[in-house]
Design an enzyme around this catalytic site. Structure first.
Site, PDB file in Angstrom:
ATOM      1  N   LYS A  37      -5.945  11.559  -9.673  1.00 35.72           N
ATOM      2  CA  LYS A  37      -4.900  10.529  -9.615  1.00 35.72           C
ATOM      3  C   LYS A  37      -5.450   9.266  -8.955  1.00 35.72           C
ATOM      4  CE  LYS A  37      -3.329  12.308  -5.192  1.00 35.72           C
ATOM      5  NZ  LYS A  37      -2.407  13.198  -4.487  1.00 35.72           N
ATOM      6  N   ARG A 133       8.784  17.025  -0.567  1.00 32.48           N
ATOM      7  CA  ARG A 133       8.572  15.996  -1.582  1.00 32.48           C
ATOM      8  C   ARG A 133       8.883  16.556  -2.967  1.00 32.48           C
ATOM      9  NH1 ARG A 133       2.660  13.210  -1.945  1.00 32.48           N
ATOM     10  NH2 ARG A 133       2.297  15.035  -3.239  1.00 32.48           N
ATOM     11  N   TYR A 258     -10.901 -17.886   9.491  1.00 34.51           N
ATOM     12  CA  TYR A 258      -9.520 -18.294   9.786  1.00 34.51           C
ATOM     13  C   TYR A 258      -9.150 -17.815  11.186  1.00 34.51           C
ATOM     14  CZ  TYR A 258      -9.098 -19.188   4.783  1.00 34.51           C
ATOM     15  OH  TYR A 258      -9.281 -19.666   3.520  1.00 34.51           O
ATOM     16  N   MET A 306     -10.215 -13.654   1.757  1.00 33.29           N
ATOM     17  CA  MET A 306      -9.977 -13.029   0.453  1.00 33.29           C
ATOM     18  C   MET A 306     -11.283 -12.669  -0.262  1.00 33.29           C
ATOM     19  SD  MET A 306      -7.899 -14.392  -2.879  1.00 33.29           S
ATOM     20  CE  MET A 306      -6.385 -14.826  -2.060  1.00 33.29           C
TER      21      MET A 306
HETATM   22  C1  PLP Z   1      -3.238  14.194  -3.881  1.00 35.60           C
HETATM   23  C2  PLP Z   1      -2.920  15.632  -3.929  1.00 35.60           C
HETATM   24  C3  PLP Z   1      -3.924  16.603  -3.730  1.00 35.60           C
HETATM   25  C4  PLP Z   1      -5.338  16.250  -3.299  1.00 35.60           C
HETATM   26  O1  PLP Z   1      -5.334  15.962  -1.923  1.00 35.60           O
HETATM   27  P1  PLP Z   1      -6.687  15.714  -1.099  1.00 35.60           P
HETATM   28  O2  PLP Z   1      -6.238  15.700   0.303  1.00 35.60           O
HETATM   29  O3  PLP Z   1      -7.227  14.393  -1.545  1.00 35.60           O
HETATM   30  O4  PLP Z   1      -7.601  16.835  -1.402  1.00 35.60           O
HETATM   31  C5  PLP Z   1      -3.597  17.930  -3.919  1.00 35.60           C
HETATM   32  N1  PLP Z   1      -2.334  18.294  -4.275  1.00 35.60           N
HETATM   33  C6  PLP Z   1      -1.351  17.397  -4.446  1.00 35.60           C
HETATM   34  C7  PLP Z   1       0.016  17.876  -4.824  1.00 35.60           C
HETATM   35  C8  PLP Z   1      -1.599  16.054  -4.276  1.00 35.60           C
HETATM   36  O5  PLP Z   1      -0.602  15.169  -4.441  1.00 35.60           O
END
Ligand code: PLP
Length: 361
Positions: A37, A133, A258, A306
């Site tokens: 992801k 969640r 800055y 930036m």
């Molecule tokens: C992002 C995520 C992971 C991976 O987590 P890491 O800490 O990066 O290994 C695993 N399971 C779920 C449900 C996640 O959202």
């Protein structure tokens, strides 16, 4: 005329990715759902997916249908698994492509059951064992399983849950493993092909489960350990780089950047060609962060702008325009930079912006 090279770039080391995957496999002894992801944690969704597609993994973990679609359109054969609850408007596409959702609510069970009337949808069941969640709470499990038994449109192929404090609270996490194991053991008719998964990176490093046969590492496969103890076994996949554009000799009492941070001594100040517009966090300003230049750690001076930062190279024997700077990578870990920035490595990696060229090696 040749095109000039990018100001800031991220070198992605494919062999390091395979090394880390091997570490995850060996350490857990389980099958791997590689979590890709967030554009593979900023490493490039499609390139990383293509690399992992050779590895015979059961799933690639993605956040949403946009990421899943990218994989399917690129011909990636490994099944996308959608981490987290789905929106109603996403489910027709999920069903059509055969991506694997995790069912988090009775509403999702009902809807996927309808969508699967003609062709069964493979899905996992999400349990909430502490993350809050999404997923069924322990008292809801019986009812969810009953609904699923009656849902001919859904083929239940797995069950999972998620860890909120695997890198912070081992007492809670051990209890969570026990709760998850006992919930899974109450699911009848599981065979060895039924996917059972709970661990993220921190979970797979430190905990043991009686029931799981799959782990879901993200950060770890990119070579960063959520727990410093295990870092030595991993190889950072990304090195974030830029170059010195100019070196200014500035007198004591002169300001830099800055807000005019006042120099406490005569200073050789190198300007490096990247800033928060590339994803180098502005919150590093004034926090004692360093940049690797010519094998030395050099202090960041003044605020991050930036497109440029200013680095103190007074102590370096040699530093020239064009020299490469490492902002993070094997010589300065993104996890250490994250501490200075008051954030976590996950955030820094996913906020490297599109103008940073990814170079795959
Ligand atoms: C992002 C995520 C992971 C991976 O987590 P890491 O800490 O990066 O290994 C695993 N399971 C779920 C449900 C996640 O959202």
């Amino acid at each position: 005329m040749t095109e000039s090279p990018p100001r800031a770039w991220a070198e992605i080391d494919r062999s390091a990715l395979h090394h880390n995957l091997q570490v995850a496999r060996r350490h857990s002894g389980k099958n791997i759902m590689a979590v890709i992801k967030g554009g593979a944690y900023g490493h490039g969704l499609v390139e990383i997916a293509k690399e992992l597609d050779k590895q015979n993994l059961p799933f690639l973990g993605v956040a949403n249908t946009g990421e899943a679609r990218c994989l399917s359109k690129e011909g990636i054969k490994t099944r996308p698994y959608i981490l987290g609850a789905t929106l109603q408007s996403e489910r027709e596409e999920i069903a059509a492509y055969g991506w694997t959702p995790c069912l988090c609510s009775f509403e999702e069970i009902e809807h996927f059951n309808q969508l699967g009337k003609n062709s069964q949808i493979e899905a996992h069941l999400a349990l909430d064992t502490g993350m809050g969640r999404g997923g069924f709470l322990p008292p809801q499990l019986g009812e969810a399983l009953k609904k699923l038994r009656e849902a001919s449109g859904i083929k239940l192929t797995g069950v999972g849950s998620h860890l909120p404090v695997a890198d912070e609270d081992s007492v809670f996490t051990r209890k969570q493993f026990e709760l998850f194991d006992s919930m899974v053991e109450s699911i009848p008719g599981r065979d060895e092909k039924f996917h059972v998964h709970l661990s993220n990176s921190a979970g797979l490093l430190d905990y043991h489960s009686r029931t799981t046969n799959l782990v879901r590492p993200g950060l770890l496969i990119y070579g960063i350990s959520p727990l410093p103890a295990n870092q030595e076994f991993l190889k950072p996949v990304m090195t974030f780089k830029s170059r010195v554009s100019v070196i200014n000799h500035l007198p004591k009492g002169h300001g830099v950047s800055y807000g005019r941070t006042i120099l406490q001594r005569d200073t050789k100040a190198a300007v490096v060609g990247l800033g928060y517009g590339d994803g180098y966090p502005r919150s590093l300003s004034g926090k004692g962060a360093s940049v690797v230049l010519n094998n030395s750690l050099c202090p960041l001076l003044g605020r991050v702008t930036m497109d440029q930062i200013i680095v103190d190279v007074t102590e370096l024997d040699a530093c020239h325009p064009g020299d490469e700077a490492e902002l993070f990578g094997p010589n300065f870990l993104v996890s250490d930079l994250a501490i200075k920035a008051g954030t976590i490595p996950w955030e820094i990696l996913t906020q490297i912006t599109p103008r940073v060229t990814r170079i795959y090696r």
